[in-house]
Design an enzyme around this catalytic site. Sequence first.
Site, PDB file in Angstrom:
ATOM      1  N   SER A  17       0.848  -1.206   0.000  1.00  0.00           N
ATOM      2  CA  SER A  17       0.000   0.000   0.000  1.00  0.00           C
ATOM      3  C   SER A  17       0.876   1.246   0.000  1.00  0.00           C
ATOM      4  O   SER A  17       2.101   1.162   0.102  1.00  0.00           O
ATOM      5  CB  SER A  17      -0.928   0.002   1.222  1.00  0.00           C
ATOM      6  N   ILE A  19       3.089   4.536  -0.213  1.00  0.00           N
ATOM      7  CA  ILE A  19       4.277   4.972  -0.956  1.00  0.00           C
ATOM      8  C   ILE A  19       4.950   3.784  -1.643  1.00  0.00           C
ATOM      9  O   ILE A  19       5.390   3.887  -2.799  1.00  0.00           O
ATOM     10  CB  ILE A  19       5.265   5.683   0.018  1.00  0.00           C
ATOM     11  N   SER A 143      11.625  10.263   7.365  1.00  0.00           N
ATOM     12  CA  SER A 143      10.473  11.139   7.616  1.00  0.00           C
ATOM     13  C   SER A 143      10.982  12.508   8.041  1.00  0.00           C
ATOM     14  O   SER A 143      12.105  12.633   8.546  1.00  0.00           O
ATOM     15  CB  SER A 143       9.617  10.541   8.741  1.00  0.00           C
ATOM     16  N   TYR A 156       7.962   6.754  17.160  1.00  0.00           N
ATOM     17  CA  TYR A 156       8.167   6.886  15.711  1.00  0.00           C
ATOM     18  C   TYR A 156       9.319   7.858  15.427  1.00  0.00           C
ATOM     19  O   TYR A 156      10.207   7.587  14.613  1.00  0.00           O
ATOM     20  CB  TYR A 156       6.875   7.361  15.062  1.00  0.00           C
ATOM     21  N   LYS A 160      12.866   7.093  13.401  1.00  0.00           N
ATOM     22  CA  LYS A 160      13.276   7.776  12.169  1.00  0.00           C
ATOM     23  C   LYS A 160      14.554   8.601  12.377  1.00  0.00           C
ATOM     24  O   LYS A 160      15.335   8.766  11.441  1.00  0.00           O
ATOM     25  CB  LYS A 160      12.125   8.636  11.632  1.00  0.00           C
TER      26      LYS A 160
HETATM   27  N1  LIG Z   1       2.179   8.493   5.351  1.00  0.00           N
HETATM   28  C1  LIG Z   1       2.941   9.455   5.891  1.00  0.00           C
HETATM   29  O1  LIG Z   1       2.449  10.538   6.267  1.00  0.00           O
HETATM   30  C2  LIG Z   1       4.435   9.254   5.981  1.00  0.00           C
HETATM   31  C3  LIG Z   1       5.231  10.378   6.247  1.00  0.00           C
HETATM   32  C4  LIG Z   1       6.608  10.212   6.346  1.00  0.00           C
HETATM   33  C5  LIG Z   1       7.178   8.972   6.172  1.00  0.00           C
HETATM   34  N2  LIG Z   1       6.375   7.882   5.912  1.00  0.00           N
HETATM   35  C6  LIG Z   1       7.034   6.573   5.773  1.00  0.00           C
HETATM   36  O2  LIG Z   1       6.703   6.009   4.511  1.00  0.00           O
HETATM   37  C7  LIG Z   1       6.846   4.591   4.582  1.00  0.00           C
HETATM   38  C8  LIG Z   1       5.635   3.936   3.927  1.00  0.00           C
HETATM   39  O3  LIG Z   1       4.477   4.260   4.669  1.00  0.00           O
HETATM   40  P1  LIG Z   1       3.078   4.618   3.974  1.00  0.00           P
HETATM   41  O4  LIG Z   1       2.748   6.014   4.337  1.00  0.00           O
HETATM   42  O5  LIG Z   1       3.091   4.227   2.559  1.00  0.00           O
HETATM   43  O6  LIG Z   1       2.082   3.700   4.838  1.00  0.00           O
HETATM   44  P2  LIG Z   1       1.298   2.326   4.513  1.00  0.00           P
HETATM   45  O7  LIG Z   1       0.403   2.519   3.354  1.00  0.00           O
HETATM   46  O8  LIG Z   1       0.725   1.899   5.811  1.00  0.00           O
HETATM   47  O9  LIG Z   1       2.480   1.349   4.068  1.00  0.00           O
HETATM   48  C9  LIG Z   1       3.309   0.704   4.991  1.00  0.00           C
HETATM   49  C10 LIG Z   1       3.866  -0.537   4.343  1.00  0.00           C
HETATM   50  O10 LIG Z   1       4.729  -1.201   5.278  1.00  0.00           O
HETATM   51  C11 LIG Z   1       4.366  -2.579   5.325  1.00  0.00           C
HETATM   52  N3  LIG Z   1       4.666  -3.133   6.648  1.00  0.00           N
HETATM   53  C12 LIG Z   1       4.331  -2.629   7.866  1.00  0.00           C
HETATM   54  N4  LIG Z   1       4.754  -3.447   8.845  1.00  0.00           N
HETATM   55  C13 LIG Z   1       5.367  -4.489   8.234  1.00  0.00           C
HETATM   56  C14 LIG Z   1       5.996  -5.667   8.701  1.00  0.00           C
HETATM   57  N5  LIG Z   1       6.098  -5.953  10.018  1.00  0.00           N
HETATM   58  N6  LIG Z   1       6.513  -6.533   7.784  1.00  0.00           N
HETATM   59  C15 LIG Z   1       6.425  -6.275   6.462  1.00  0.00           C
HETATM   60  N7  LIG Z   1       5.855  -5.168   5.957  1.00  0.00           N
HETATM   61  C16 LIG Z   1       5.317  -4.298   6.833  1.00  0.00           C
HETATM   62  C17 LIG Z   1       2.860  -2.595   5.038  1.00  0.00           C
HETATM   63  O11 LIG Z   1       2.470  -3.835   4.491  1.00  0.00           O
HETATM   64  P3  LIG Z   1       1.619  -5.000   5.235  1.00  0.00           P
HETATM   65  O12 LIG Z   1       0.676  -4.332   6.180  1.00  0.00           O
HETATM   66  O13 LIG Z   1       0.949  -5.696   4.085  1.00  0.00           O
HETATM   67  O14 LIG Z   1       2.671  -5.834   5.897  1.00  0.00           O
HETATM   68  C18 LIG Z   1       2.757  -1.520   3.957  1.00  0.00           C
HETATM   69  O15 LIG Z   1       3.048  -2.083   2.697  1.00  0.00           O
HETATM   70  C19 LIG Z   1       7.027   4.259   6.072  1.00  0.00           C
HETATM   71  O16 LIG Z   1       8.391   3.998   6.324  1.00  0.00           O
HETATM   72  C20 LIG Z   1       6.587   5.535   6.783  1.00  0.00           C
HETATM   73  O17 LIG Z   1       7.238   5.694   8.015  1.00  0.00           O
HETATM   74  C21 LIG Z   1       5.022   7.996   5.807  1.00  0.00           C
END
Ligand SMILES: NC(=O)c1ccc[n+]([C@@H]2O[C@H](COP(=O)([O-])OP(=O)(O)OC[C@H]3O[C@@H](n4cnc5c(N)ncnc54)[C@H](OP(=O)(O)O)[C@@H]3O)[C@@H](O)[C@H]2O)c1
Length: 263
Positions: A17, A19, A143, A156, A160
């Site tokens: 899902s 990014i 982040s 968190y 990071k």
């Molecule tokens: N969204 C924001 O505002 C934001 C801002 C700054 C940085 N980020 C960073 O961007 C990155 C991606 O996040 P996102 O925003 O795209 O959120 P997301 O849609 O929740 O994606 C997170 C991904 O990580 C996977 N994941 C989580 N725990 C896991 C585990 N134990 N083993 C394997 N896979 C795991 C999830 O897959 P499954 O659930 O299928 O395992 C999912 O594919 C993260 O590192 C987050 O910290 C996000």
Amino acid sequence: MRRALANARVLLTGASSGIGRELALALARRGARLLFSARRGELLASLAEECRQLGTQAEFLAGDVTDGGFRAALIDRAGISFSGLDVLVNNAGVSAHGLFAGSDEATLRQIMEVNFFAPVELTRIALPLLRSGRKPAIVNIGSILGHRGVPFNGEYVASKFALRGWTEALRAELAGDGIDVLLISPGTTETEFFDHLIASRGKLPWGKSGAISAAAVAEQTVRALERRRHEIFPNWRGHALVLANRLFPRLVDRAITRWSRSK
Ligand SMILES: NC(=O)c1ccc[n+]([C@@H]2O[C@H](COP(=O)([O-])OP(=O)(O)OC[C@H]3O[C@@H](n4cnc5c(N)ncnc54)[C@H](OP(=O)(O)O)[C@@H]3O)[C@@H](O)[C@H]2O)c1
């Protein structure tokens, strides 16, 4: 010299899902060969099909990135499917919300496992493949909160900051091997991230205002990889906070404290 991504062999975590999913599609459009992972295998299967329709090789392995056996299986699979690796993207991540005083050790440890230990240890075992890669690179998804701490997000933020510190150390260590190390520091991004919190003790105070799309973060990440950048801030609001914090740390401290008391 720019990095061409056509035929680049890429291993990407957290692709089910947000990014990670958008990154897989952006890389597939450039003709990169992909191996991606996450726990939700059915979402990975449909993503692999979408990538193949874009004309590229796409494989997946479902599992938990905090499991050392799973990480080893991922690297084995990259070796078998690609006979090498050019780009590793450490993207999988989780968060929790709430005051430190109301949180617990299990929450802190789980966040550090996913956001810090998993990418670090996956990178360690990927290095032999990367060393023989073509213009190899490691991309760590950090982040804005790896640059500036905010309340209600202590675990968190810590994960990071740790990821950023290690990324900077690694960049210098691997420069001699010709391996680039890129840090992406997104601000709030429109994804499922806030639905997957491992603990939510209280309402998210800042909501998703000013969020940018996951596709925009992915496109900027891929361009940074092509241009061999060291670090990018895809969200200008987040970047403004980091710059303000560097120039006026006490002022930002006061503003954040006042703001958190009003919540
Ligand atoms: N969204 C924001 O505002 C934001 C801002 C700054 C940085 N980020 C960073 O961007 C990155 C991606 O996040 P996102 O925003 O795209 O959120 P997301 O849609 O929740 O994606 C997170 C991904 O990580 C996977 N994941 C989580 N725990 C896991 C585990 N134990 N083993 C394997 N896979 C795991 C999830 O897959 P499954 O659930 O299928 O395992 C999912 O594919 C993260 O590192 C987050 O910290 C996000």
